[in-house]
Design an enzyme around this catalytic site. Structure first.
Site, PDB file in Angstrom:
ATOM      1  N   LYS A  85       0.823  -1.192  -0.010  1.00 49.80           N
ATOM      2  CA  LYS A  85      -0.108   0.127  -0.195  1.00 49.80           C
ATOM      3  C   LYS A  85       0.908   1.195  -0.164  1.00 49.80           C
ATOM      4  O   LYS A  85       2.028   1.190   0.478  1.00 49.80           O
ATOM      5  CB  LYS A  85      -0.901   0.052   1.225  1.00 49.80           C
ATOM      6  CG  LYS A  85      -1.935  -1.068   1.536  1.00 49.80           C
ATOM      7  CD  LYS A  85      -2.576  -1.133   2.816  1.00 49.80           C
ATOM      8  CE  LYS A  85      -3.577  -2.162   2.790  1.00 49.80           C
ATOM      9  NZ  LYS A  85      -4.757  -2.088   1.920  1.00 49.80           N
ATOM     10  N   ARG A 116     -10.044 -12.183   1.572  1.00 46.31           N
ATOM     11  CA  ARG A 116     -10.681 -13.355   0.976  1.00 46.31           C
ATOM     12  C   ARG A 116     -10.206 -14.678   0.968  1.00 46.31           C
ATOM     13  O   ARG A 116     -10.693 -15.628   1.308  1.00 46.31           O
ATOM     14  CB  ARG A 116     -11.171 -13.173  -0.529  1.00 46.31           C
ATOM     15  CG  ARG A 116      -9.953 -12.996  -1.532  1.00 46.31           C
ATOM     16  CD  ARG A 116     -10.200 -12.386  -2.749  1.00 46.31           C
ATOM     17  NE  ARG A 116     -10.290 -10.761  -2.388  1.00 46.31           N
ATOM     18  CZ  ARG A 116     -10.730  -9.932  -3.454  1.00 46.31           C
ATOM     19  NH1 ARG A 116     -10.876 -10.108  -4.573  1.00 46.31           N
ATOM     20  NH2 ARG A 116     -10.926  -8.534  -2.815  1.00 46.31           N
TER      21      ARG A 116
END
Length: 237
Positions: free
Chosen positions: A95, A169
């Protein structure tokens, strides 16, 4: 839990606190470490955590306050599964600086599940409930999983990694499979931070909810209106 710094609340410490707090109120708590998960085939969850010096954990919390079945066994529980990324750097798909700030909160789903189990136990709720949380750190080092890696999940399905910042996920995939197989719950709710995408979609007034059970959605929406935690249904496809 959500507000603790990530150097204080890492996966093993989160698991320790969950056990310490919940067992005294009658919740059965099991903790699976990396060796146990590797033996069972948690390839997706372990893939996320392999770049961290901190060991990944799976915490299983059981509250059996409901009625027994006709055969004397506990009736099928309701289940809650939580995403517990104790810090999310994005991994090798790292990020930007501003996007990484606040990523100590990427375990808020797991914190919510833990708090739910505590609430059920302290009010002696007449229900059978299971809480399962996958606890990892998503960090970039020489052992980290990569874009283009293919992971084999607990279900046996393979997953091609396109971006290592899509880690939640993967953690949830294995936690959901484990919960479904072991407990066969009446229904299952998973809780996860999907913060950026949901804020872009719905702003700050609603959380997103995806479900294959419209009746359950209506119950969650009604509870959300009562508590001020409003949700908006989005399509699964």
């Amino acid at each position: 839990l959500v507000n603790e710094p990530p150097n204080v609340l890492y996966p093993a410490e989160f698991a320790r606190r969950a056990r310490a707090q919940l067992t005294k109120f009658g919740v059965k708590v099991e903790i699976l470490g990396e060796a146990e998960m590797k033996k069972r085939g948690f390839g997706a969850l372990l893939g996320v955590g392999q770049g961290s010096d901190r060991e990944s954990q799976l915490v299983v919390m059981q509250w059996n306050g409901g009625p027994k079945s006709k055969k004397g066994k506990n009736a099928a529980p309701i289940a809650f599964v939580g995403k517990g990324v104790c810090f999310d750097s994005g991994g090798l798909s790292i990020k930007v600086g501003a996007g990484m700030q606040g990523m100590k909160g990427d375990m808020a789903g797991a914190a919510c599940v833990t708090g739910t189990m505590l609430a059920l136990a302290t009010r002696k709720a007449k229900v059978n409930a299971v809480g399962v949380i996958g606890l990892v750190e998503n960090m970039p080092d020489g052992g980290a999983f990569r874009p283009d890696d293919v992971l084999t999940s607990l279900s046996g399905q393979t997953i091609e990694v396109l971006n290592t910042d899509a880690e939640g996920r993967l953690v949830l995939a294995d936690a959901l499979t484990y919960t479904q197989r072991r407990f066969k719950p009446k229904f299952l709710i998973d809780l996860a931070t999907l913060t950026g995408a949901i804020v872009q979609t719905l702003g700050y007034e609603h959380a997103g909810i995806f479900s294959n059970d419209d009746q359950l959605v209506q119950r969650v929406q009604a509870a959300g209106r009562t508590t001020g935690e409003r949700v908006w249904q989005l399509p699964l496809d």
